[in-house]
Design an enzyme around this catalytic site. Sequence first.
Site, mmCIF file in Angstrom:
data_model
loop_
_atom_site.group_PDB
_atom_site.id
_atom_site.type_symbol
_atom_site.label_atom_id
_atom_site.label_comp_id
_atom_site.label_asym_id
_atom_site.label_seq_id
_atom_site.Cartn_x
_atom_site.Cartn_y
_atom_site.Cartn_z
ATOM 1 N N ASP A 65 0.454 -1.486 -0.042
ATOM 2 C CA ASP A 65 0.435 0.410 0.137
ATOM 3 C C ASP A 65 0.843 1.539 0.224
ATOM 4 O OD1 ASP A 65 0.627 -0.206 2.562
ATOM 5 O OD2 ASP A 65 -1.166 -0.437 3.128
ATOM 6 N N GLU A 141 -9.797 -1.205 5.026
ATOM 7 C CA GLU A 141 -9.933 -1.105 5.707
ATOM 8 C C GLU A 141 -11.935 -1.841 6.389
ATOM 9 O OE1 GLU A 141 -8.773 1.316 7.816
ATOM 10 O OE2 GLU A 141 -8.376 3.105 7.101
HETATM 11 C C1 GLP Z 1 -0.198 0.694 8.151
HETATM 12 C C2 GLP Z 1 -0.370 -0.108 6.536
HETATM 13 C C3 GLP Z 1 -0.389 -1.664 7.711
HETATM 14 C C4 GLP Z 1 -0.012 -2.164 8.462
HETATM 15 C C5 GLP Z 1 -0.412 -0.831 9.851
HETATM 16 C C6 GLP Z 1 0.476 -1.608 10.839
HETATM 17 O O1 GLP Z 1 -1.831 0.535 8.589
HETATM 18 N N1 GLP Z 1 -1.229 0.803 5.438
HETATM 19 O O2 GLP Z 1 0.203 -2.042 5.908
HETATM 20 O O3 GLP Z 1 -0.009 -3.296 8.733
HETATM 21 O O4 GLP Z 1 -0.183 -0.304 9.361
HETATM 22 O O5 GLP Z 1 1.184 -0.490 11.496
HETATM 23 P P1 GLP Z 1 2.390 -0.838 12.230
HETATM 24 O O6 GLP Z 1 3.094 -2.449 12.413
HETATM 25 O O7 GLP Z 1 3.143 -0.005 12.762
HETATM 26 O O8 GLP Z 1 1.911 -1.254 13.773
#
Ligand code: GLP
Length: 239
Positions: A65, A141
């Site tokens: 993404d 989402e």
């Molecule tokens: C963002 C990304 C996701 C990721 C999520 C979790 O929203 N779009 O792909 O999995 O963050 O982030 P973290 O690993 O910092 O908890």
Amino acid sequence: MIRVHTAAEFSQAAADLVAAQLKSKPRSVLALPTGSTPLGLYAELVRRSRAGFTSLAEARIFDLDEYRGLASSDPSSFAAFIRARLTVPLVLAEDHVRLLRGDAPDPAAECADYEKRIADLGGIDLCILGLGQNGHIAFNEPGSAWDTRTRVVELSASTRARIEANAGWGRPAPTHGFTLGVKNVLEARQTLLLIAGRDKLAAKAALLRGVQDPAWPATSLLRHPNATIIELSEPARSQ
Ligand code: GLP
């Protein structure tokens, strides 16, 4: 579900799975996450690669993404993250790396090209995912349908608040993002969901209920025939 109790075990377990995939198919097509969760995995892959234990030289790299509107030259972009943490340290060939272009002038064309590049390589072999606080995978989402493909989505208020809470972010969060769809994730030959962080409890509980529910996009993985979950479950701190 593989449950480990230290950050080191978490990175090792994830790297072991990636290394096994690369051993069986050096030219694997990988779809990779950003965020804090995979940082240890990427450091471990760089370490193993430099030591000659594993190689990503033939792998083809995609990201899951990107923030809509951010150029890959923006240090806060997911593209910059993947480059800084993985493709630059590993000195991967530029033409082995295709990351979503958040500032693409024609978003529909960008999504179509992304799909084509993946399809031309025979599809995703291993899709690695982090877990959003609200159960999102990539930027799918809550409410995302299981048949969605690469597209631009509106980010939820909770996702935007979490982005703005990132140290050094210092501007309003993007309203939209590019993301692989749930269908793209489910089409991958193998998926690896990495779960770390105390803010993931509700999303994890939804997964453990074992019921596919679009309100919790990560539960789509319950229908995947080759899905692994690695969870870092740190012991509760004494008060
Ligand atoms: C963002 C990304 C996701 C990721 C999520 C979790 O929203 N779009 O792909 O999995 O963050 O982030 P973290 O690993 O910092 O908890």
